[in-house]
Scaffold this motif. Structure first.
Motif, PDB file in Angstrom:
ATOM      1  N   GLN A  30      22.561 -47.294 -18.863  1.00  0.00           N
ATOM      2  CA  GLN A  30      24.021 -47.264 -18.757  1.00  0.00           C
ATOM      3  C   GLN A  30      24.674 -46.601 -19.966  1.00  0.00           C
ATOM      4  O   GLN A  30      25.884 -46.647 -20.116  1.00  0.00           O
ATOM      5  CB  GLN A  30      24.553 -48.693 -18.621  1.00  0.00           C
ATOM      6  CG  GLN A  30      23.943 -49.489 -17.488  1.00  0.00           C
ATOM      7  CD  GLN A  30      24.271 -48.903 -16.125  1.00  0.00           C
ATOM      8  OE1 GLN A  30      25.430 -48.654 -15.822  1.00  0.00           O
ATOM      9  NE2 GLN A  30      23.259 -48.674 -15.314  1.00  0.00           N
ATOM     10  N   ASP A  63      24.551 -45.396  -9.147  1.00  0.00           N
ATOM     11  CA  ASP A  63      25.865 -46.040  -9.044  1.00  0.00           C
ATOM     12  C   ASP A  63      26.677 -45.794 -10.316  1.00  0.00           C
ATOM     13  O   ASP A  63      27.901 -45.606 -10.263  1.00  0.00           O
ATOM     14  CB  ASP A  63      25.696 -47.544  -8.819  1.00  0.00           C
ATOM     15  CG  ASP A  63      25.094 -47.866  -7.457  1.00  0.00           C
ATOM     16  OD1 ASP A  63      25.206 -47.006  -6.556  1.00  0.00           O
ATOM     17  OD2 ASP A  63      24.508 -48.957  -7.297  1.00  0.00           O
ATOM     18  N   HIS A  64      26.007 -45.796 -11.454  1.00  0.00           N
ATOM     19  CA  HIS A  64      26.673 -45.543 -12.734  1.00  0.00           C
ATOM     20  C   HIS A  64      27.242 -44.120 -12.766  1.00  0.00           C
ATOM     21  O   HIS A  64      28.365 -43.900 -13.215  1.00  0.00           O
ATOM     22  CB  HIS A  64      25.652 -45.743 -13.851  1.00  0.00           C
ATOM     23  CG  HIS A  64      26.213 -45.632 -15.233  1.00  0.00           C
ATOM     24  ND1 HIS A  64      27.295 -46.368 -15.671  1.00  0.00           N
ATOM     25  CD2 HIS A  64      25.837 -44.862 -16.293  1.00  0.00           C
ATOM     26  CE1 HIS A  64      27.562 -46.066 -16.924  1.00  0.00           C
ATOM     27  NE2 HIS A  64      26.695 -45.151 -17.331  1.00  0.00           N
ATOM     28  N   ARG A  66      28.117 -42.310 -10.243  1.00  0.00           N
ATOM     29  CA  ARG A  66      29.204 -42.153  -9.262  1.00  0.00           C
ATOM     30  C   ARG A  66      30.559 -42.583  -9.819  1.00  0.00           C
ATOM     31  O   ARG A  66      31.594 -42.126  -9.348  1.00  0.00           O
ATOM     32  CB  ARG A  66      28.903 -42.986  -8.004  1.00  0.00           C
ATOM     33  CG  ARG A  66      27.799 -42.427  -7.125  1.00  0.00           C
ATOM     34  CD  ARG A  66      27.725 -43.189  -5.800  1.00  0.00           C
ATOM     35  NE  ARG A  66      26.663 -42.688  -4.963  1.00  0.00           N
ATOM     36  CZ  ARG A  66      25.446 -43.234  -4.886  1.00  0.00           C
ATOM     37  NH1 ARG A  66      25.180 -44.310  -5.624  1.00  0.00           N
ATOM     38  NH2 ARG A  66      24.531 -42.726  -4.092  1.00  0.00           N
ATOM     39  N   ASP A  67      30.553 -43.456 -10.804  1.00  0.00           N
ATOM     40  CA  ASP A  67      31.800 -43.967 -11.370  1.00  0.00           C
ATOM     41  C   ASP A  67      32.420 -42.909 -12.279  1.00  0.00           C
ATOM     42  O   ASP A  67      31.852 -42.573 -13.315  1.00  0.00           O
ATOM     43  CB  ASP A  67      31.520 -45.240 -12.170  1.00  0.00           C
ATOM     44  CG  ASP A  67      32.798 -45.902 -12.680  1.00  0.00           C
ATOM     45  OD1 ASP A  67      33.877 -45.307 -12.525  1.00  0.00           O
ATOM     46  OD2 ASP A  67      32.698 -47.016 -13.228  1.00  0.00           O
ATOM     47  N   ARG A  69      34.618 -43.114 -14.363  1.00  0.00           N
ATOM     48  CA  ARG A  69      34.932 -43.649 -15.690  1.00  0.00           C
ATOM     49  C   ARG A  69      33.690 -43.786 -16.556  1.00  0.00           C
ATOM     50  O   ARG A  69      33.788 -44.096 -17.740  1.00  0.00           O
ATOM     51  CB  ARG A  69      35.608 -45.017 -15.550  1.00  0.00           C
ATOM     52  CG  ARG A  69      36.939 -44.990 -14.814  1.00  0.00           C
ATOM     53  CD  ARG A  69      37.377 -46.374 -14.437  1.00  0.00           C
ATOM     54  NE  ARG A  69      36.406 -47.007 -13.546  1.00  0.00           N
ATOM     55  CZ  ARG A  69      36.532 -48.233 -13.057  1.00  0.00           C
ATOM     56  NH1 ARG A  69      37.580 -48.951 -13.377  1.00  0.00           N
ATOM     57  NH2 ARG A  69      35.612 -48.732 -12.243  1.00  0.00           N
ATOM     58  N   SER A  70      32.527 -43.563 -15.975  1.00  0.00           N
ATOM     59  CA  SER A  70      31.269 -43.713 -16.704  1.00  0.00           C
ATOM     60  C   SER A  70      31.141 -42.640 -17.781  1.00  0.00           C
ATOM     61  O   SER A  70      31.564 -41.501 -17.599  1.00  0.00           O
ATOM     62  CB  SER A  70      30.092 -43.593 -15.723  1.00  0.00           C
ATOM     63  OG  SER A  70      28.883 -43.339 -16.399  1.00  0.00           O
ATOM     64  N   VAL A  87      28.659 -37.927  -4.653  1.00  0.00           N
ATOM     65  CA  VAL A  87      29.460 -38.179  -5.855  1.00  0.00           C
ATOM     66  C   VAL A  87      30.693 -37.274  -5.778  1.00  0.00           C
ATOM     67  O   VAL A  87      30.645 -36.117  -6.200  1.00  0.00           O
ATOM     68  CB  VAL A  87      28.666 -37.877  -7.150  1.00  0.00           C
ATOM     69  CG1 VAL A  87      29.512 -38.225  -8.374  1.00  0.00           C
ATOM     70  CG2 VAL A  87      27.364 -38.656  -7.181  1.00  0.00           C
ATOM     71  N   SER A  89      33.318 -36.833  -7.459  1.00  0.00           N
ATOM     72  CA  SER A  89      33.823 -36.228  -8.692  1.00  0.00           C
ATOM     73  C   SER A  89      32.914 -35.128  -9.234  1.00  0.00           C
ATOM     74  O   SER A  89      33.296 -34.415 -10.157  1.00  0.00           O
ATOM     75  CB  SER A  89      34.000 -37.309  -9.767  1.00  0.00           C
ATOM     76  OG  SER A  89      32.764 -37.962 -10.028  1.00  0.00           O
TER      77      SER A  89
END
Length: 475
Positions: A30, A63-64, A66-67, A69-70, A87, A89
């Motif tokens: 992460q 999943d990380h 795809r965010d 804000r990650s 994804v 973005s």
């Protein structure tokens, strides 16, 4: 997303990127800006083992990614994530692997999703896949895919020229031709002065500039690497930098934005790297970097003396809005009163009822009032929560005269303690808990002889403040 030809190349590319950008590394799944995602086993090269994960870990890292804000913004793959991986973005794919037909079509579809202000998907080809890409786009178009992938940049060039003309019109009279030729300090100063020039126009010039430069950036992203687009690259960089600085004045503070100082002055605290060290943007704006509260007398004096007066108004507006927002979580009366004063002052400034210098004076006076209100608790020997209830009780002037200052302080302390003692984790979800809170507040008011005919009005304000404290205590 970078698509490599082999796992060895993917790992070598990662190692080279980290050598050039050590801050991009991250020890955990992460953490870090860039990751390699690939298959493998314990028998593979030991140097690869950090990039080989279990199925569950790969799902978690997907999943990380795809965010939006990650902090993870770049992924290097060979075969994984090229099909069925969504994804929205994701905007750019670097292809360094021979691909064709259905596989290439599936790969380029990864970046062709609508998301926020994303202008489109960009495919960067390192192997001369133009013919294969055209074939793949043909397959994509006939298969009912969404979006319109295209290699034709003429429309983007026309739109870019149109938007560039509009933005130049907004900045007409401001000379920024020496932006790229100046020193880092001169460039930063030019950016600050460009903000001042836009803000001085008022009449929603700031909003129009931000909107038009955003459209210009979209068109430019689709037009590169056409020579006409590259010819204005430096100008677009300057305009986007000014836009980013103006936009940051409207962004709500976040934990990520507070890495150096309060986010309210973030647009003036960012740093520019120079050959001989670091140039502080604060100095370019005529300010010294604050080492104490942003509402300290010294800092407010520095803001007042800024040469860019309209930028000073914007800065003070942002500072005070952040302060009001912070107080709204603890002191209902103060936040409401200061919010009304702030809106009134900014409204007069925007309508040109007052000059810029007068607007600065009004905002500085409001900042001083906020600072004095913050210090009242110490003078009255009340905690932050207790002064909030004192303010709620003090709204009723006639009650203040009847009871006197000392008794109001006792009531404030009693209510604060009652709320803290009875706040429950789910108080805001249960109407019964809220009703009990209201009854307890009214009981305290009666116990201390609060005028019965004033109780109902006072209770509403006090209960509003009690609910704020109960929520804070539960959190």
């Amino acid at each position: 997303m970078v698509v490599g030809m082999s796992r060895r190349i993917c790992v070598a590319l990662y190692d080279e990127l980290i050598r050039l950008r050590p801050e991009w590394a991250g020890s955990g799944d992460q953490e870090g800006f860039v990751k390699v995602v690939m298959t493998g086993s314990a028998n593979d090269d030991p140097a690869w083992q950090d990039h080989i994960r279990s199925k569950e870990r790969n799902k978690a890292i997907a999943d990380h990614f795809r965010d939006p804000r990650s902090p993870m913004k770049l992924v290097i793959v060979r075969d994984m994530w090229l099909t069925g991986f969504d994804v929205p973005s994701l905007h750019t794919m670097y292809l360094d692997k021979p691909m064709q037909g259905h596989g290439l079509m599936q790969a380029i579809a990864r970046v062709n999703r609508v998301f926020a202000d994303k202008p489109g998907g960009l495919v960067v080809d390192y192997l001369g896949l133009a013919n294969s890409l055209k074939d793949a786009l043909g397959i994509y178009a006939t298969s009912g895919g969404q979006g319109t992938p295209t290699l034709d940049v003429e429309a983007a060039l026309d739109f870019m020229a149109e938007k560039l003309d509009v933005v130049r019109g907004i900045l007409h009279g401001f000379d920024y031709s020496d932006f790229m030729g100046g020193t880092p300090t001169e460039r930063v100063s030019l950016i600050v002065n460009a903000q001042e020039f836009v803000l001085a126009k008022r009449d929603k010039a700031k909003e129009r500039f931000i909107r038009e430069v955003l459209q210009l950036g979209k068109a430019y992203a689709l037009a590169v690497p056409h020579p006409e687009a590259l010819a204005v690259r430096e100008e677009v960089v300057f305009l986007q930098t000014v836009r980013a600085a103006l936009s940051k004045q409207d962004v709500t503070s976040t934990a990520q934005a507070r890495h150096d100082v309060n986010a309210a002055v973030q647009q003036l605290v960012e740093q520019a790297v120079a050959p001989d060290g670091v140039i502080d943007v604060f100095a370019a704006a005529g300010l010294k970097k604050p080492d104490i509260s942003i509402l300290s007398p010294k800092f407010l004096e520095d803001v007042q003396n800024m040469p860019q007066k309209n930028l000073a108004v914007e800065l003070l507006d942002k500072l005070l809005r952040d302060e009001v927002r912070a107080r709204s979580r603890r002191n209902a009366v103060q936040s409401r009163a200061f919010s009304e004063k702030l809106e009134a002052a900014i409204g007069r400034y925007q309508s040109r009822s007052i000059e810029t210098a007068q607007a600065i004076e009004e905002l500085l006076d409001l900042a001083r009032q906020m600072r004095e209100a913050q210090a009242r608790g110490e003078a009255l020997n009340l905690t932050e929560d207790e002064i909030a209830f004192y303010d709620a009780l003090e709204v009723n002037d006639s009650a203040v005269k009847i009871l006197g200052d000392e008794q109001l302080r006792d009531i404030a302390r009693d209510i604060a303690e009652t709320v803290r003692r009875n706040a429950t984790i789910d108080w805001h979800l249960r109407e019964q808990a809220r009703a009990n809170l209201r009854r307890m507040v009214k009981r305290v008011l009666r116990k201390h002889g609060y005028p019965p005919d004033k109780q109902e009005t006072a209770s509403r304000t006090v209960i509003e403040q009690a609910e704020l404290l109960a929520q804070h205590a539960a959190d």
